[in-house]
Scaffold this motif. Structure first.
Motif, PDB file in Angstrom:
ATOM      1  N   PRO A  30      -0.966  12.500  -0.764  1.00  0.00           N
ATOM      2  CA  PRO A  30      -0.447  13.373   0.269  1.00  0.00           C
ATOM      3  C   PRO A  30       1.183  13.470   0.454  1.00  0.00           C
ATOM      4  O   PRO A  30       1.363  14.323   1.126  1.00  0.00           O
ATOM      5  N   TRP A  31       1.948  12.629  -0.486  1.00  0.00           N
ATOM      6  CA  TRP A  31       3.082  12.960  -0.783  1.00  0.00           C
ATOM      7  C   TRP A  31       3.168  14.115  -1.813  1.00  0.00           C
ATOM      8  O   TRP A  31       2.326  14.226  -2.618  1.00  0.00           O
ATOM      9  N   PHE A  32       4.413  14.547  -2.066  1.00  0.00           N
ATOM     10  CA  PHE A  32       4.702  15.423  -3.137  1.00  0.00           C
ATOM     11  C   PHE A  32       5.140  14.653  -4.390  1.00  0.00           C
ATOM     12  O   PHE A  32       6.476  14.263  -4.379  1.00  0.00           O
ATOM     13  N   SER A  33       4.253  14.545  -5.056  1.00  0.00           N
ATOM     14  CA  SER A  33       4.630  13.487  -6.348  1.00  0.00           C
ATOM     15  C   SER A  33       5.130  13.980  -7.356  1.00  0.00           C
ATOM     16  O   SER A  33       4.685  14.659  -8.262  1.00  0.00           O
ATOM     17  N   GLY A  34       6.609  13.563  -7.334  1.00  0.00           N
ATOM     18  CA  GLY A  34       7.541  13.949  -8.698  1.00  0.00           C
ATOM     19  C   GLY A  34       7.162  13.320  -9.952  1.00  0.00           C
ATOM     20  O   GLY A  34       7.491  13.682 -11.175  1.00  0.00           O
ATOM     21  N   ALA A  35       6.145  12.078  -9.733  1.00  0.00           N
ATOM     22  CA  ALA A  35       5.885  11.649 -10.985  1.00  0.00           C
ATOM     23  C   ALA A  35       4.510  12.014 -11.720  1.00  0.00           C
ATOM     24  O   ALA A  35       4.202  11.902 -12.986  1.00  0.00           O
ATOM     25  N   GLY A  36       3.692  12.733 -11.020  1.00  0.00           N
ATOM     26  CA  GLY A  36       2.438  13.397 -11.455  1.00  0.00           C
ATOM     27  C   GLY A  36       1.765  14.440 -10.696  1.00  0.00           C
ATOM     28  O   GLY A  36       0.529  14.586 -10.866  1.00  0.00           O
TER      29      GLY A  36
ATOM     30  N   GLU B 218       9.266  10.042   2.552  1.00  0.00           N
ATOM     31  CA  GLU B 218      10.161   9.304   3.715  1.00  0.00           C
ATOM     32  C   GLU B 218       9.257   8.021   3.704  1.00  0.00           C
ATOM     33  O   GLU B 218       9.968   6.925   3.668  1.00  0.00           O
ATOM     34  N   ASP B 219       7.963   7.900   4.120  1.00  0.00           N
ATOM     35  CA  ASP B 219       7.149   6.952   4.213  1.00  0.00           C
ATOM     36  C   ASP B 219       6.961   6.128   3.001  1.00  0.00           C
ATOM     37  O   ASP B 219       7.236   4.890   2.926  1.00  0.00           O
ATOM     38  N   TYR B 220       6.754   6.744   1.821  1.00  0.00           N
ATOM     39  CA  TYR B 220       6.935   6.108   0.579  1.00  0.00           C
ATOM     40  C   TYR B 220       8.187   5.253   0.364  1.00  0.00           C
ATOM     41  O   TYR B 220       8.157   4.009  -0.137  1.00  0.00           O
ATOM     42  N   ALA B 221       9.219   5.944   0.507  1.00  0.00           N
ATOM     43  CA  ALA B 221      10.395   5.172   0.349  1.00  0.00           C
ATOM     44  C   ALA B 221      10.381   3.990   1.198  1.00  0.00           C
ATOM     45  O   ALA B 221      11.100   2.656   0.974  1.00  0.00           O
ATOM     46  N   ALA B 222      10.134   4.112   2.400  1.00  0.00           N
ATOM     47  CA  ALA B 222      10.369   3.189   3.422  1.00  0.00           C
ATOM     48  C   ALA B 222       9.324   1.818   3.147  1.00  0.00           C
ATOM     49  O   ALA B 222       9.648   0.656   3.250  1.00  0.00           O
ATOM     50  N   ARG B 223       8.201   2.079   2.676  1.00  0.00           N
ATOM     51  CA  ARG B 223       7.448   1.018   2.161  1.00  0.00           C
ATOM     52  C   ARG B 223       7.707   0.168   1.069  1.00  0.00           C
ATOM     53  O   ARG B 223       7.532  -0.729   0.635  1.00  0.00           O
ATOM     54  N   LEU B 224       8.456   1.030   0.124  1.00  0.00           N
ATOM     55  CA  LEU B 224       8.828   0.214  -1.042  1.00  0.00           C
ATOM     56  C   LEU B 224      10.229  -0.533  -1.014  1.00  0.00           C
ATOM     57  O   LEU B 224      10.269  -1.363  -1.711  1.00  0.00           O
ATOM     58  N   ALA B 225      10.933  -0.117  -0.124  1.00  0.00           N
ATOM     59  CA  ALA B 225      12.360  -0.688   0.068  1.00  0.00           C
ATOM     60  C   ALA B 225      12.449  -2.059   0.228  1.00  0.00           C
ATOM     61  O   ALA B 225      13.237  -2.707  -0.643  1.00  0.00           O
TER      62      ALA B 225
ATOM     63  N   PHE C 225      12.428  -2.178 -19.634  1.00  0.00           N
ATOM     64  CA  PHE C 225      11.578  -0.910 -19.284  1.00  0.00           C
ATOM     65  C   PHE C 225      10.297  -0.939 -19.356  1.00  0.00           C
ATOM     66  O   PHE C 225       9.673  -1.760 -19.924  1.00  0.00           O
ATOM     67  N   HIS C 226       9.904  -0.532 -18.143  1.00  0.00           N
ATOM     68  CA  HIS C 226       8.619  -0.547 -17.742  1.00  0.00           C
ATOM     69  C   HIS C 226       8.129   0.983 -17.229  1.00  0.00           C
ATOM     70  O   HIS C 226       8.511   1.198 -15.974  1.00  0.00           O
ATOM     71  N   TYR C 227       7.301   1.618 -18.094  1.00  0.00           N
ATOM     72  CA  TYR C 227       6.998   3.063 -17.729  1.00  0.00           C
ATOM     73  C   TYR C 227       6.108   2.913 -16.566  1.00  0.00           C
ATOM     74  O   TYR C 227       4.883   2.629 -16.615  1.00  0.00           O
ATOM     75  N   ASP C 228       6.273   3.675 -15.384  1.00  0.00           N
ATOM     76  CA  ASP C 228       5.737   3.782 -14.219  1.00  0.00           C
ATOM     77  C   ASP C 228       6.131   5.018 -13.310  1.00  0.00           C
ATOM     78  O   ASP C 228       7.288   5.401 -13.459  1.00  0.00           O
ATOM     79  N   GLY C 229       5.226   5.515 -12.534  1.00  0.00           N
ATOM     80  CA  GLY C 229       5.540   6.464 -11.538  1.00  0.00           C
ATOM     81  C   GLY C 229       6.491   6.171 -10.360  1.00  0.00           C
ATOM     82  O   GLY C 229       6.908   6.857  -9.560  1.00  0.00           O
ATOM     83  N   VAL C 230       6.682   4.779 -10.069  1.00  0.00           N
ATOM     84  CA  VAL C 230       7.036   4.497  -8.572  1.00  0.00           C
ATOM     85  C   VAL C 230       8.555   4.959  -8.765  1.00  0.00           C
ATOM     86  O   VAL C 230       8.943   5.618  -7.761  1.00  0.00           O
TER      87      VAL C 230
ATOM     88  N   HIS D  24       0.928  -1.219  -0.066  1.00  0.00           N
ATOM     89  CA  HIS D  24       0.101  -0.087   0.060  1.00  0.00           C
ATOM     90  C   HIS D  24       0.958   1.202  -0.060  1.00  0.00           C
ATOM     91  O   HIS D  24       0.872   2.156   0.748  1.00  0.00           O
ATOM     92  N   VAL D  25       1.806   1.114  -0.723  1.00  0.00           N
ATOM     93  CA  VAL D  25       2.658   2.504  -0.869  1.00  0.00           C
ATOM     94  C   VAL D  25       1.910   3.484  -1.373  1.00  0.00           C
ATOM     95  O   VAL D  25       2.325   5.002  -0.996  1.00  0.00           O
ATOM     96  N   GLU D  26       0.733   3.615  -1.866  1.00  0.00           N
ATOM     97  CA  GLU D  26      -0.061   4.796  -2.227  1.00  0.00           C
ATOM     98  C   GLU D  26      -0.714   5.480  -0.937  1.00  0.00           C
ATOM     99  O   GLU D  26      -1.019   6.545  -1.128  1.00  0.00           O
ATOM    100  N   ALA D  27      -0.755   4.637  -0.008  1.00  0.00           N
ATOM    101  CA  ALA D  27      -1.319   5.355   1.227  1.00  0.00           C
ATOM    102  C   ALA D  27      -0.271   6.113   2.225  1.00  0.00           C
ATOM    103  O   ALA D  27      -0.539   6.303   3.133  1.00  0.00           O
TER     104      ALA D  27
END
Length: 427
Positions: free
Chosen positions: A290-296, A191-198, A210-215, A183-186
């Motif tokens: 909730p986070w500052f989305s550099g992807a979109g 900082e929380d995003y990076a911690a959930r993804l790691a 190559f797989h285009y995505d915002g993550v 649930h990285v989108e939550a």
């Protein structure tokens, strides 16, 4: 004769209005003919966008064309709001979604130019939780089997959408299901995003596909924060938006400006424009995440984005302000996928991918007018831009419509828009 007079009159009205605004305009203004663009041929573009908005394919649109650093065409069509109470203004504010990615790439490259990072640095050098990335090999969601990656996950992998995050697999694929469970989108912030993804296993070796995505671009936002010691939104404001006088660009829109936000539309089952389902899109002017989305996550205007694009076309500088060096911009606009056969198969034949946008490798194979080396990208709600260094051209189209994958979705505008822009060039 009447058509020619109408065309000349329209061009005169537009140019006069732009010149009257003076210093408020994002770039100097001139007539199309002064920069080798045919006013008569531009009428084809105007008629096309007028038709698409009049018949209800799109609520409204703004298009801006600049050549040799001068605006030659900037118009608006249709309505700003779904209730059709206000016409679309040229300075309407749009959710630009993935056009944010180019801004994030520029932010990363400013840090590279300062010697604070290198593109082939392991991500784990700055975000230690990524130092021991692993790849899913077999097993189930509850008992996954993994192995260490053969090579480290690098900043270059994030910029080029080749890190291997398991966001593209089929439902039921264990690696993809593990990603969903995180649930990285939550996440509450980057900082929380990076911690959930790691801790999540990768689906393939970094750099292999190559797989285009915002993550990966979201993760770059966190990397910018750690390396710069500054919150991501503040870094963009200080290093890009304020220097370029992009006063209407940001992750949120001040209350005083929200009346200029273009309404988001979608298509209902009857083929009519409708508001998106409640909760599917953030409230106008609010953060998209909730986070500052550099992807979109950015809002912007055609006027603001043309200053950003012109800076890149100029080789990193605009109006005496230097954001990047010339060779850095050249590097960004170079195909970074040479290790993969066939270019950018996921989107269009004849395209590769640079840093923050696609790169045209073969206009004929791509199937639309353009130039080798042309660079640009788009946003999910129908925003587009291109930078053509050969033609010294910037073209921007802003609409605000989310397709639903239904038969009644309106045709996308990118191909006809760019064809109509390029056919107007006569010198």
């Amino acid at each position: 004769m009447k058509t020619a007079l109408r065309t000349l009159a329209a061009g005169f009205v537009l140019t006069s209005a732009l010149c009257h605004a003076g210093a408020a305009e994002p770039l100097p203004v001139t007539t199309p003919a002064d920069q080798g663009v045919s006013s008569q041929r531009l009428e084809r573009l105007h008629d096309f966008l007028d038709q698409r908005t009049r018949r209800g394919d799109y609520l409204g649109a703004v298009a801006l064309i600049a050549r040799n650093g001068r605006i030659v065409d900037w118009r608006a069509w249709g309505w700003r709001d779904l209730a059709r109470t206000g016409q679309m203004p040229r300075d309407a504010i749009f959710r630009i979604y993935s056009m944010t990615k180019t801004v994030t790439a520029v932010a990363v490259m400013t840090l590279m130019e300062e010697g604070k990072l290198s593109l082939d640095d392991p991500v784990g050098k700055y975000l230690p939780a990524y130092a021991k990335a692993r790849i899913f090999t077999s097993g189930s969601v509850d008992m996954p089997q993994t192995r260490p990656t053969a090579r480290p996950l690098t900043i270059r992998h994030l910029l080029t959408h080749t890190p291997g995050f398991a966001v593209y697999g089929q439902d039921g694929d264990p690696a993809t299901e593990l990603f969903k469970r995180a649930h990285v989108e939550a996440s509450t912030d980057l900082e929380d995003y990076a911690a959930r993804l790691a801790p999540l296993p990768l689906a393939h070796e970094p750099g292999a596909e190559f797989h285009y995505d915002g993550v990966p671009i979201q993760l770059l936002g966190r990397l910018v924060e750690v390396v710069s010691g500054m919150r991501f939104d503040r870094y963009l404001q200080q290093r890009i938006f304020s220097p370029l006088r992009m006063d209407d660009t940001g992750f949120e829109v001040p209350q005083a400006k929200r009346a200029r936000i273009a309404d988001m539309t979608t298509t209902d089952r009857d083929g009519k424009l409708a508001a998106p389902a409640p909760g599917s899109v953030s409230a106008a002017g609010e953060r998209t995440n909730p986070w500052f989305s550099g992807a979109g996550g950015l809002y912007s205007t055609a006027g603001d984005y043309v200053r950003f694009a012109q800076m890149l076309l100029n080789g990193g500088s605009l109006d005496g302000v230097s954001i990047l060096g010339r060779k850095t911009v050249e590097f960004m606009m170079s195909n970074q996928l040479t290790q993969l056969e066939g270019g950018l198969k996921e989107f269009s034949p004849g395209e590769g991918f640079g840093l923050g946008g696609s790169v045209v490798l073969d206009p004929a194979r791509r199937g639309r007018l353009g130039s080798i080396g042309q660079y640009g990208w788009s946003g999910a709600a129908g925003t587009y831009y291109t930078i053509d260094r050969n033609e010294k051209l910037v073209a921007i189209l802003m609409t605000q419509h989310l397709p639903q994958g239904l038969p009644h979705d309106p045709p996308k505008l990118a191909v006809p828009f760019y064809n109509l822009v390029y056919q107007s060039l006569v010198q």
